[in-house]
Scaffold this motif. Structure first.
Motif, PDB file in Angstrom:
ATOM      1  N   HIS A 164       0.827  -1.206   0.000  1.00 44.84           N
ATOM      2  CA  HIS A 164       0.000   0.000   0.000  1.00 44.84           C
ATOM      3  C   HIS A 164       0.863   1.258   0.000  1.00 44.84           C
ATOM      4  CE1 HIS A 164      -3.224  -2.732   0.862  1.00 44.84           C
ATOM      5  NE2 HIS A 164      -2.765  -3.026   2.060  1.00 44.84           N
ATOM      6  N   THR A 165       0.538   2.182  -0.895  1.00 44.62           N
ATOM      7  CA  THR A 165       1.275   3.449  -0.941  1.00 44.62           C
ATOM      8  C   THR A 165       0.318   4.630  -0.924  1.00 44.62           C
ATOM      9  OG1 THR A 165       1.276   3.509  -3.376  1.00 44.62           O
ATOM     10  CG2 THR A 165       3.143   2.413  -2.300  1.00 44.62           C
ATOM     11  N   ILE A 166       0.843   5.755  -0.489  1.00 43.84           N
ATOM     12  CA  ILE A 166       0.194   7.048  -0.679  1.00 43.84           C
ATOM     13  C   ILE A 166       1.102   7.804  -1.649  1.00 43.84           C
ATOM     14  CG2 ILE A 166      -0.586   9.186   0.373  1.00 43.84           C
ATOM     15  CD1 ILE A 166      -2.192   6.713   1.213  1.00 43.84           C
ATOM     16  N   VAL A 167       0.556   8.143  -2.807  1.00 42.40           N
ATOM     17  CA  VAL A 167       1.343   8.774  -3.859  1.00 42.40           C
ATOM     18  C   VAL A 167       1.239  10.287  -3.745  1.00 42.40           C
ATOM     19  CG1 VAL A 167       1.574   9.070  -6.355  1.00 42.40           C
ATOM     20  CG2 VAL A 167       1.091   6.810  -5.395  1.00 42.40           C
ATOM     21  N   ALA A 224       4.336   5.451 -19.384  1.00 41.88           N
ATOM     22  CA  ALA A 224       3.133   4.652 -19.166  1.00 41.88           C
ATOM     23  C   ALA A 224       3.333   3.628 -18.052  1.00 41.88           C
ATOM     24  CB  ALA A 224       2.723   3.948 -20.462  1.00 41.88           C
ATOM     25  N   LEU A 225       4.469   2.942 -18.053  1.00 43.62           N
ATOM     26  CA  LEU A 225       4.719   1.946 -17.022  1.00 43.62           C
ATOM     27  C   LEU A 225       4.983   2.594 -15.670  1.00 43.62           C
ATOM     28  CD1 LEU A 225       6.800  -0.695 -18.965  1.00 43.62           C
ATOM     29  CD2 LEU A 225       4.490  -0.925 -18.078  1.00 43.62           C
ATOM     30  N   ARG A 226       5.611   3.736 -15.691  1.00 44.36           N
ATOM     31  CA  ARG A 226       5.824   4.467 -14.440  1.00 44.36           C
ATOM     32  C   ARG A 226       4.487   4.848 -13.815  1.00 44.36           C
ATOM     33  NH1 ARG A 226       7.173  10.537 -13.787  1.00 44.36           N
ATOM     34  NH2 ARG A 226       8.384  10.702 -11.865  1.00 44.36           N
ATOM     35  N   LYS A 227       3.588   5.394 -14.625  1.00 37.56           N
ATOM     36  CA  LYS A 227       2.279   5.791 -14.098  1.00 37.56           C
ATOM     37  C   LYS A 227       1.471   4.570 -13.656  1.00 37.56           C
ATOM     38  CE  LYS A 227       1.241   8.496 -17.632  1.00 37.56           C
ATOM     39  NZ  LYS A 227       0.488   9.449 -18.482  1.00 37.56           N
ATOM     40  N   MET A 228       1.638   3.468 -14.365  1.00 37.01           N
ATOM     41  CA  MET A 228       0.962   2.243 -13.963  1.00 37.01           C
ATOM     42  C   MET A 228       1.428   1.801 -12.585  1.00 37.01           C
ATOM     43  SD  MET A 228       0.653  -1.252 -16.163  1.00 37.01           S
ATOM     44  CE  MET A 228      -0.409  -2.605 -15.627  1.00 37.01           C
ATOM     45  N   HIS A 229       2.738   1.877 -12.342  1.00 43.86           N
ATOM     46  CA  HIS A 229       3.267   1.496 -11.029  1.00 43.86           C
ATOM     47  C   HIS A 229       2.817   2.463  -9.937  1.00 43.86           C
ATOM     48  CE1 HIS A 229       5.607  -2.135 -10.958  1.00 43.86           C
ATOM     49  NE2 HIS A 229       6.138  -1.855 -12.125  1.00 43.86           N
ATOM     50  N   PHE A 230       2.647   3.730 -10.265  1.00 47.75           N
ATOM     51  CA  PHE A 230       2.105   4.654  -9.280  1.00 47.75           C
ATOM     52  C   PHE A 230       0.755   4.164  -8.769  1.00 47.75           C
ATOM     53  CE2 PHE A 230       4.718   8.380 -10.956  1.00 47.75           C
ATOM     54  CZ  PHE A 230       5.402   8.562  -9.768  1.00 47.75           C
ATOM     55  N   MET A 231      -0.086   3.674  -9.699  1.00 46.68           N
ATOM     56  CA  MET A 231      -1.454   3.338  -9.336  1.00 46.68           C
ATOM     57  C   MET A 231      -1.632   1.919  -8.801  1.00 46.68           C
ATOM     58  SD  MET A 231      -3.383   5.870  -9.478  1.00 46.68           S
ATOM     59  CE  MET A 231      -4.943   4.997  -9.304  1.00 46.68           C
ATOM     60  N   MET A 232      -0.709   1.030  -9.072  1.00 51.19           N
ATOM     61  CA  MET A 232      -0.908  -0.373  -8.707  1.00 51.19           C
ATOM     62  C   MET A 232      -1.074  -0.579  -7.204  1.00 51.19           C
ATOM     63  SD  MET A 232       1.622  -2.377 -11.339  1.00 51.19           S
ATOM     64  CE  MET A 232       1.428  -3.950 -10.516  1.00 51.19           C
ATOM     65  N   ARG A 233      -0.419   0.239  -6.404  1.00 50.33           N
ATOM     66  CA  ARG A 233      -0.494   0.084  -4.957  1.00 50.33           C
ATOM     67  C   ARG A 233      -1.073   1.317  -4.258  1.00 50.33           C
ATOM     68  NH1 ARG A 233       3.558  -3.041  -6.760  1.00 50.33           N
ATOM     69  NH2 ARG A 233       4.028  -4.975  -5.630  1.00 50.33           N
ATOM     70  N   ALA A 234      -1.517   2.288  -5.032  1.00 46.50           N
ATOM     71  CA  ALA A 234      -1.940   3.564  -4.445  1.00 46.50           C
ATOM     72  C   ALA A 234      -3.282   3.442  -3.731  1.00 46.50           C
ATOM     73  CB  ALA A 234      -2.029   4.630  -5.531  1.00 46.50           C
ATOM     74  N   LEU A 235      -3.310   3.842  -2.476  1.00 43.55           N
ATOM     75  CA  LEU A 235      -4.561   3.933  -1.730  1.00 43.55           C
ATOM     76  C   LEU A 235      -4.986   5.394  -1.551  1.00 43.55           C
ATOM     77  CD1 LEU A 235      -4.327   1.162   1.008  1.00 43.55           C
ATOM     78  CD2 LEU A 235      -5.316   1.079  -1.281  1.00 43.55           C
ATOM     79  N   GLY A 236      -4.229   6.293  -2.097  1.00 46.38           N
ATOM     80  CA  GLY A 236      -4.581   7.709  -2.036  1.00 46.38           C
ATOM     81  C   GLY A 236      -3.554   8.522  -2.786  1.00 46.38           C
ATOM     82  N   GLY A 257      -4.027  -2.325  -4.145  1.00 44.40           N
ATOM     83  CA  GLY A 257      -3.724  -1.155  -4.945  1.00 44.40           C
ATOM     84  C   GLY A 257      -4.945  -0.814  -5.757  1.00 44.40           C
ATOM     85  N   ALA A 258      -4.961   0.384  -6.298  1.00 42.70           N
ATOM     86  CA  ALA A 258      -6.171   0.843  -6.946  1.00 42.70           C
ATOM     87  C   ALA A 258      -6.352   0.305  -8.357  1.00 42.70           C
ATOM     88  CB  ALA A 258      -6.162   2.375  -6.996  1.00 42.70           C
TER      89      ALA A 258
END
Length: 312
Positions: free
Chosen positions: A72-75, A194-206, A304-305
């Motif tokens: 879980h991450t907060i981005v 694209a892959l960077r942004k995908m990784h931002f969202m894969m674990r983002a809880l906020g 992740g989201a």
């Protein structure tokens, strides 16, 4: 006791050893013949092998975060151009010594930017202080683009609280160096946005979005689009600095013109303090409640989201 040997790993290790031996001997390897495919940069950089590069760029970060049990991450998004208080103070001192009106005006602008830096730093600390000692299923990690400015500030706040922090950096023509507050083992570099942004969202809880330019807007609108189209589960999207964002984004016009639904305006929340930004996320996941409630809310959000089909 007889030791179990992983044959696939041993063969791979031998392949690398053989390659190193040839290099030590000064033996030149022809790119199209003697080189191992995975040890041939010219081959991997061909147009035809782009799909391989996409896959390994995806896997490298994924496998490392899984190994370290980070779910879980907060981005935190925001401008790379906003200075630290130390930089702003130095600029003001130099401007005052010079007496140059243009430098004084720039110093004032930097001082305003440093306020956002300090807010991002405080927010990173709040998230980290909550997470200290928390188990894997309720632990939150600050994740940024790994560069300077707001990214540095959020990583800095979490690092100063004693927590690991994640940086997802990107190669740019004007090289963007990693900030010193990213945990070295969690400092990743990407070629593909694209892959960077995908990784931002894969674990983002906020997501907390501080003032920024084109890159920040790109990241923000991608997240809003994914949530609006239900390609992701709903997550808190917090815009920090209402004076800035309400001038930059007049989303009410889109609703008035029928380009978005009125309820789409509820995708974002404006705040003006680090505490309010953190409160939005806490309330969304009931983080003020007992651990069982927190685990349930985070479990409902998934690991992740990002939906598995989001990039299909």
């Amino acid at each position: 006791m007889e030791q179990t040997v992983n044959l696939s790993q041993e063969r791979l290790a031998r392949a690398w050893n053989d390659l190193q031996t040839l290099t030590d001997q000064g033996t030149l390897l022809h790119p199209d013949s003697n080189r191992l495919a995975f040890a041939d940069p010219e081959f991997l950089l061909r147009h035809e092998t782009r799909s391989i590069r996409l896959q390994i760029e995806m896997l490298k970060t994924e496998l490392e975060l899984d190994k370290r049990e980070i779910d879980h991450t907060i981005v935190v998004y925001g401008s790379a151009r906003l200075p630290s208080p130390e930089m702003a103070t130095q600029a003001r001192q130099e401007a005052e010594r010079s007496g140059d009106p243009a430098l004084l005006q720039r110093a004032e602008h930097m001082a305003r930017g440093a306020e956002h830096y300090q807010a991002a730093r405080a927010f990173g600390r709040l998230v980290a202080e909550y997470s200290i000692g928390k188990p894997r299923d309720t632990h939150l990690y600050i994740c940024t683009g790994g560069g300077p400015g707001i990214m540095e500030a959020a990583n800095r706040g979490a690092s100063e609280a004693g927590e690991p922090t994640i940086g997802l950096n990107i190669t740019l023509p004007h090289e963007q160096f990693s900030n010193p507050y990213v945990t070295p083992a969690l400092n990743f570099k990407f070629h593909y946005f694209a892959l960077r942004k995908m990784h931002f969202m894969m674990r983002a809880l906020g997501l907390v979005v501080f003032p920024g330019g084109f890159g920040t807007l790109d990241e923000l609108f991608e997240v809003m689009t994914l949530v609006q189209t239900r390609k992701t589960k709903s997550v808190p999207i917090v815009l920090y600095g209402s004076h800035y964002w309400k001038r930059v984004l007049n989303l009410e016009v889109l609703a008035e013109e029928g380009m978005i639904s009125p309820e789409d305006l509820n995708l974002i929340t404006h705040v003006d303090t680090p505490e309010d930004a953190w409160r939005c996320i806490r309330e969304f996941y009931q983080l003020n409640c007992n651990d069982a409630s927190t685990r349930s809310a985070m479990h409902d959000a998934g690991c992740g989201a990002l939906d598995d089909n989001a990039m299909a």
